[in-house]
Design a protein around this motif. Structure first.
Motif, PDB file in Angstrom:
ATOM      1  N   ALA A 423      40.686   0.362 -66.054  1.00  0.00           N
ATOM      2  CA  ALA A 423      40.247   0.572 -64.591  1.00  0.00           C
ATOM      3  C   ALA A 423      38.983  -0.542 -64.608  1.00  0.00           C
ATOM      4  O   ALA A 423      38.360  -0.540 -63.326  1.00  0.00           O
ATOM      5  CB  ALA A 423      39.881   1.991 -64.499  1.00  0.00           C
ATOM      6  N   HIS A 424      38.393  -0.616 -65.673  1.00  0.00           N
ATOM      7  CA  HIS A 424      37.252  -1.512 -65.496  1.00  0.00           C
ATOM      8  C   HIS A 424      37.727  -3.090 -65.707  1.00  0.00           C
ATOM      9  O   HIS A 424      36.753  -3.933 -65.901  1.00  0.00           O
ATOM     10  CB  HIS A 424      36.245  -1.179 -66.513  1.00  0.00           C
ATOM     11  N   GLY A 425      38.886  -3.445 -65.774  1.00  0.00           N
ATOM     12  CA  GLY A 425      39.435  -4.681 -65.900  1.00  0.00           C
ATOM     13  C   GLY A 425      39.647  -5.212 -67.391  1.00  0.00           C
ATOM     14  O   GLY A 425      39.568  -6.392 -67.428  1.00  0.00           O
ATOM     15  N   GLY A 426      39.373  -4.266 -68.299  1.00  0.00           N
ATOM     16  CA  GLY A 426      39.571  -4.743 -69.561  1.00  0.00           C
ATOM     17  C   GLY A 426      40.880  -4.289 -70.196  1.00  0.00           C
ATOM     18  O   GLY A 426      41.795  -3.958 -69.517  1.00  0.00           O
ATOM     19  N   ASP A 427      40.852  -4.397 -71.721  1.00  0.00           N
ATOM     20  CA  ASP A 427      42.094  -3.912 -72.211  1.00  0.00           C
ATOM     21  C   ASP A 427      41.572  -3.338 -73.695  1.00  0.00           C
ATOM     22  O   ASP A 427      40.640  -3.621 -74.256  1.00  0.00           O
ATOM     23  CB  ASP A 427      43.068  -5.143 -72.260  1.00  0.00           C
ATOM     24  N   ILE A 428      42.606  -2.965 -74.599  1.00  0.00           N
ATOM     25  CA  ILE A 428      42.600  -2.365 -75.651  1.00  0.00           C
ATOM     26  C   ILE A 428      43.575  -2.866 -76.664  1.00  0.00           C
ATOM     27  O   ILE A 428      44.682  -2.857 -76.158  1.00  0.00           O
ATOM     28  CB  ILE A 428      42.555  -0.926 -75.773  1.00  0.00           C
ATOM     29  N   VAL A 429      43.381  -3.319 -77.471  1.00  0.00           N
ATOM     30  CA  VAL A 429      44.225  -3.756 -78.776  1.00  0.00           C
ATOM     31  C   VAL A 429      43.998  -3.441 -80.247  1.00  0.00           C
ATOM     32  O   VAL A 429      42.825  -3.267 -80.516  1.00  0.00           O
ATOM     33  CB  VAL A 429      44.018  -5.362 -78.887  1.00  0.00           C
TER      34      VAL A 429
END
Length: 458
Positions: A423-429
């Protein structure tokens, strides 16, 4: 691009107008080129006078032709070369070798074009001509053949009869190509701009079905596609709202029987059984509350603001350390970020809880990367099998297959964290560390300029 003249604003019409604009540009350019770069009206008049001079010289006896040529004033010099002379033969050969690119169609003999050749001082043909080569290095020559195969040669010290045809043709083709390319690029820009705007608005929404409708703009076909998308988004929003309402009703209705079970449990004499019953009731209540919170997406109601992300992470590490957990922070002392601080705090705590549960410790490392920041959460646990690294983000999926909340949890921690980060425009890897453990890399864009300062020395 607005169409207010009754022309339908469709892709087909935009393409048609592009082609029409390119054709009109070429026609206008051709007219202007003929007017300013081709032979002017004065040059045409000189060519007509030259044709009259040729006719007059041709009508005179051979013995008087050169004297008559000396009286012609339309050129700086005029020579007459009888047939059989070296210059006449060279001019005839030059015409036979290249009859088209160096000719002028203004000379007629009973309706038929005369043989004529145009060349400059740099042409080998000029070597046998008697003129001051040093004084006039840019001299211009025009030779016209008479009926008896003799030639009349006009010499101009400056250009008078237009450029050579190959040069004019190359210039014309280059300008036409540039005009068509410019018209096509301009029309393509106005055609692609609403599509780019549509894609940008979709990216800004981040897949949120609760976001408002996309503004309808652009050609008719694109507006129809946007309207269909807005309709689909409205249906998804209604579905999500109905689902959330149903879960809220279930969670609310569960409170009454759970309260009754807790009250009846007070009458159980066996303290161990009573404690187990209360623990199960608490688990049921926590499961209902966590599921409701996840499906409701409460984090989206929080307003975005500028806050110190590094300070938030340090606070999380200090809070866990105060309770005896091993949580370490490494990174800048201050780092400004625009976002929802409470939602990001909950997401980071989910990641720390996961690291503590499986690895016993958590190492937080915050770094700046081009265009944003990166947070890495490392642990020394058993890691995750490579085939389920992506599957762990699915709702209610747990690597530990038992349903014991003390070991496996609800299976919503990583799912909720991923929803907040995206929702903040990021991602998790996720990735397994060498030597054991899991590494969780969180990337977040920065809405404003990053202001950071190094952490104070320990």
């Amino acid at each position: 691009m607005n169409f207010r003249l009754g022309v339908p604003d469709t892709i087909a019409w935009r393409i048609a107008l592009t082609v029409g604009a390119a054709i009109m540009s070429v026609l206008v350019f051709s007219t202007l080129f003929d007017r300013f770069a081709g032979p002017s009206s004065a040059e045409q008049a000189e060519l007509i006078r030259a044709d009259d001079a040729v006719r007059m010289i041709e009508a005179a006896p051979s013995s008087h032709r050169q004297n008559l040529a000396n009286t012609v004033t339309i050129a700086d010099k005029v020579f007459w070369y009888p047939s059989g002379t070296s210059v006449a033969r060279q001019l005839a050969l030059a015409y036979l070798r290249d009859p088209d690119p160096k000719t002028v169609d203004s000379f007629r003999d009973n309706g038929h074009e005369r043989r004529n050749v145009i060349f400059t001082a740099s042409d080998p043909l000029s070597r046998s001509i008697d003129f001051d080569r040093l004084a006039h290095p840019d001299a211009y020559f025009m030779a016209v053949q008479l009926r008896d195969d003799s030639w009349v040669l006009f010499i101009a010290n400056q250009r008078r009869w237009g450029d050579l045809l190959p040069g004019r043709l190359a210039t014309t083709l280059a300008c036409v190509a540039l005009l068509i390319l410019a018209a096509s690029m301009l029309a393509t820009y106005f055609l692609a701009r609403p599509i780019r705007q549509f894609a940008e608005e979709l990216r800004q929404r981040g897949g949120d079905p609760r976001a408002g409708p996309v503004r309808e703009a652009g050609p008719k076909e694109l507006r129809s596609a946007i309207a269909a998308f807005n309709g689909l988004q409205a249906q998804l929003r209604k579905f999500v709202d109905d689902r959330t309402l149903m879960l809220a009703a279930i969670s609310h209705d569960l409170r009454t029987p759970l309260t009754k079970i807790r009250l009846r449990g007070e009458f159980i004499d066996d303290e161990e059984q009573r404690a187990r019953l209360f623990r199960d009731v608490d688990d049921l209540q926590a499961m209902a509350d966590s599921a409701l919170s996840f499906f409701r997406d409460d984090f989206r109601d929080e307003e975005a603001t500028a806050f110190d992300f590094a300070g938030l992470l340090r606070t999380i590490a200090d809070d866990y350390s105060d309770h005896g957990a091993v949580v370490r922070y490494a990174g800048p002392d201050r780092l400004a970020l625009i976002g929802r601080p409470f939602s990001l705090r909950r997401a980071c705590m989910n990641l720390v809880d996961n690291a503590l549960k499986w690895g016993g410790s958590a190492d937080l490392e915050l770094t700046c990367v081009p265009g944003g920041v990166a947070l890495t959460v490392n642990d020394r646990g058993p890691g995750i099998a490579s085939e389920v690294l992506e599957q762990v983000f699915d709702p209610f999926f747990r690597v530990e297959q038992s349903r014991n909340r003390s070991t496996g949890g609800m299976g919503l921690g990583l799912t909720s964290a991923l929803a907040v980060i995206r929702a903040h425009g990021g991602d998790i890897v996720l990735s397994n560390r060498e030597g054991g453990g899991l590494s969780v890399c969180v990337s977040l864009p920065v809405g404003s300029k990053v202001t950071q300062s190094p952490a104070p020395p320990l």
